[in-house]
Design an enzyme around this catalytic site. Structure first.
Site, PDB file in Angstrom:
ATOM      1  N   HIS A   1       7.181   7.217  -4.739  1.00  0.00           N
ATOM      2  CA  HIS A   1       8.622   7.151  -3.841  1.00  0.00           C
ATOM      3  C   HIS A   1       8.752   5.838  -2.835  1.00  0.00           C
ATOM      4  O   HIS A   1      10.454   5.058  -3.224  1.00  0.00           O
ATOM      5  CB  HIS A   1       8.328   8.093  -3.126  1.00  0.00           C
ATOM      6  CG  HIS A   1       8.127   9.132  -4.309  1.00  0.00           C
ATOM      7  ND1 HIS A   1       8.689  10.199  -4.861  1.00  0.00           N
ATOM      8  CD2 HIS A   1       7.024  10.141  -4.184  1.00  0.00           C
ATOM      9  CE1 HIS A   1       8.511  10.903  -5.590  1.00  0.00           C
ATOM     10  NE2 HIS A   1       7.167  10.834  -4.993  1.00  0.00           N
TER      11      HIS A   1
HETATM   12  C1  BDR Z   1       8.065  11.809  -0.752  1.00  0.00           C
HETATM   13  O1  BDR Z   1       7.664  12.924   0.386  1.00  0.00           O
HETATM   14  C2  BDR Z   1       6.067  11.792   0.621  1.00  0.00           C
HETATM   15  O2  BDR Z   1       5.331  12.678   0.021  1.00  0.00           O
HETATM   16  C3  BDR Z   1       6.314  10.686   0.098  1.00  0.00           C
HETATM   17  O3  BDR Z   1       5.776   9.772   0.823  1.00  0.00           O
HETATM   18  C4  BDR Z   1       7.676  10.062  -0.181  1.00  0.00           C
HETATM   19  O4  BDR Z   1       8.735   9.634   1.180  1.00  0.00           O
HETATM   20  C5  BDR Z   1       7.984  12.149  -1.796  1.00  0.00           C
HETATM   21  O5  BDR Z   1       9.348  13.194  -2.055  1.00  0.00           O
END
Ligand code: BDR
Ligand code: CA
Length: 313
Positions: A242
């Site tokens: 992500h």
């Molecule tokens: C986001 O949520 C967190 O788990 C990750 O770091 C990312 O920023 C993805 O949904």
């Protein structure tokens, strides 16, 4: 002149990779500071993890601040089921020796923006938007001096990962997100729609592990840990990655395809709380407040990360 950025983050293995990639790119990016926020795990751990990441990169000159320890209106949740109880499980990193800055992270955001040329600082948010919203509520005219907010948050086509309708960073603090999306600050949004297309395949993790430096090895160990939950959930050949979208976009925006759209945050419905309602097909005449990234060159993205990360210790 490198672009001046501030990370607002809840590390998190993917946050760590985003930060490391930026620290590996001093010609392009100057990291003025890192502000931690509660999110993937509690603030005590996200601050510790931010310090560990900075030390891993050999950059103790980058100041780390503690921001908000809970959402603005709701009870905290965590992402420990993905990231581990410590939030940065995977590599065996030494306890940090650097100290956290004394100043509150929200004060750092306000003071830094107040002192800077309007438009000269980019806020890079990798977690819930609580710190930025708190700063906005306290000093709206100062925070609007940010040139833009480049964020990982939300989704349209991929909808949700923490509920069927919502992505974690927005769902954690939907009221904060609502304030930020209505602030008028230009937003570049990287959502699940791109992070679900850049998967941590075995070949890509092996490439990081083989970079020949401690950071490459640590990144491979981090992502090897954090992918476990998503591999079982999605049954894809790798897990989504992500937050590094934010850094990759800053370094090489042509890796992404985007369009300018309206994004509005759902704050009322129990069923769809935290949903990012993206007017992708321009059905309404709501103002276009977001540059929404919806396509990504996955091979180019991993080439960029590997090349940058190889420059670290
Ligand atoms: C986001 O949520 C967190 O788990 C990750 O770091 C990312 O920023 C993805 O949904
Ligand atoms: Ca994050």
């Amino acid at each position: 002149m490198p672009r001046k950025i501030i990370f607002d983050t809840d590390p998190g293995q993917d946050d760590a990779v985003a930060i490391l990639t930026a620290l590996a790119s001093p010609d392009e990016l100057e990291v003025l500071g890192i502000v931690a926020v509660a999110g993937n795990v509690g603030l005590d751990l996200t601050t510790r993890n931010a310090l560990q990441v900075v030390e891993l990169a050999g950059r103790p000159d980058v100041p780390v601040f503690a921001g908000c320890d809970r959402p603005t209106k709701r009870r905290s949740i965590t992402g420990a089921h993905v990231h581990g109880e410590g939030g940065l499980n995977g590599p065996d990193l030494p306890p940090p020796t650097m100290r956290l800055q004394q100043k509150h992270g929200v004060d750092f955001l306000i003071d830094t923006l107040a002192a800077a040329e309007p438009g000269s600082i980019t806020l890079c948010t990798l977690g819930p938007l609580t710190n930025v919203a708190t700063a906005l509520a306290r000093a709206p005219d100062i925070v609007r001096r940010a040139g833009s907010i480049v964020m990982m948050a939300g989704a349209y086509f991929e909808v949700g990962n923490i509920t069927p309708a919502a992505e974690f960073n927005i769902y954690f603090d939907p009221e904060a997100a609502d304030l930020v999306f209505r602030s008028g600050i230009p937003i570049v949004m990287h959502s699940l729609d791109v992070s679900h297309r850049i998967l941590t395949t075995p070949e890509r993790l092996t490439r990081f592990a083989g970079l020949g430096n401690r950071c490459g090895k640590a990144v491979a160990e981090m992502l090897n840990f954090s992918q476990t939950f998503d591999l079982a959930k999605y049954e894809w050949e790798g897990a989504p990655l992500h937050d590094p979208c934010v850094t990759a976009w800053l370094l090489q925006p042509d890796l992404f395809g985007s369009r300018d759209v309206n994004v509005t945050i759902e704050t009322n419905s129990d069923l769809t709380l935290g949903m990012t309602v993206v007017d992708f097909w321009q059905i309404t005449d709501r103002p276009r407040n977001v540059t929404f990234s919806h396509a990504v060159n996955a091979e180019g993205f991993y080439d960029l990360l590997a090349e940058k990360l190889s420059r670290l210790p």
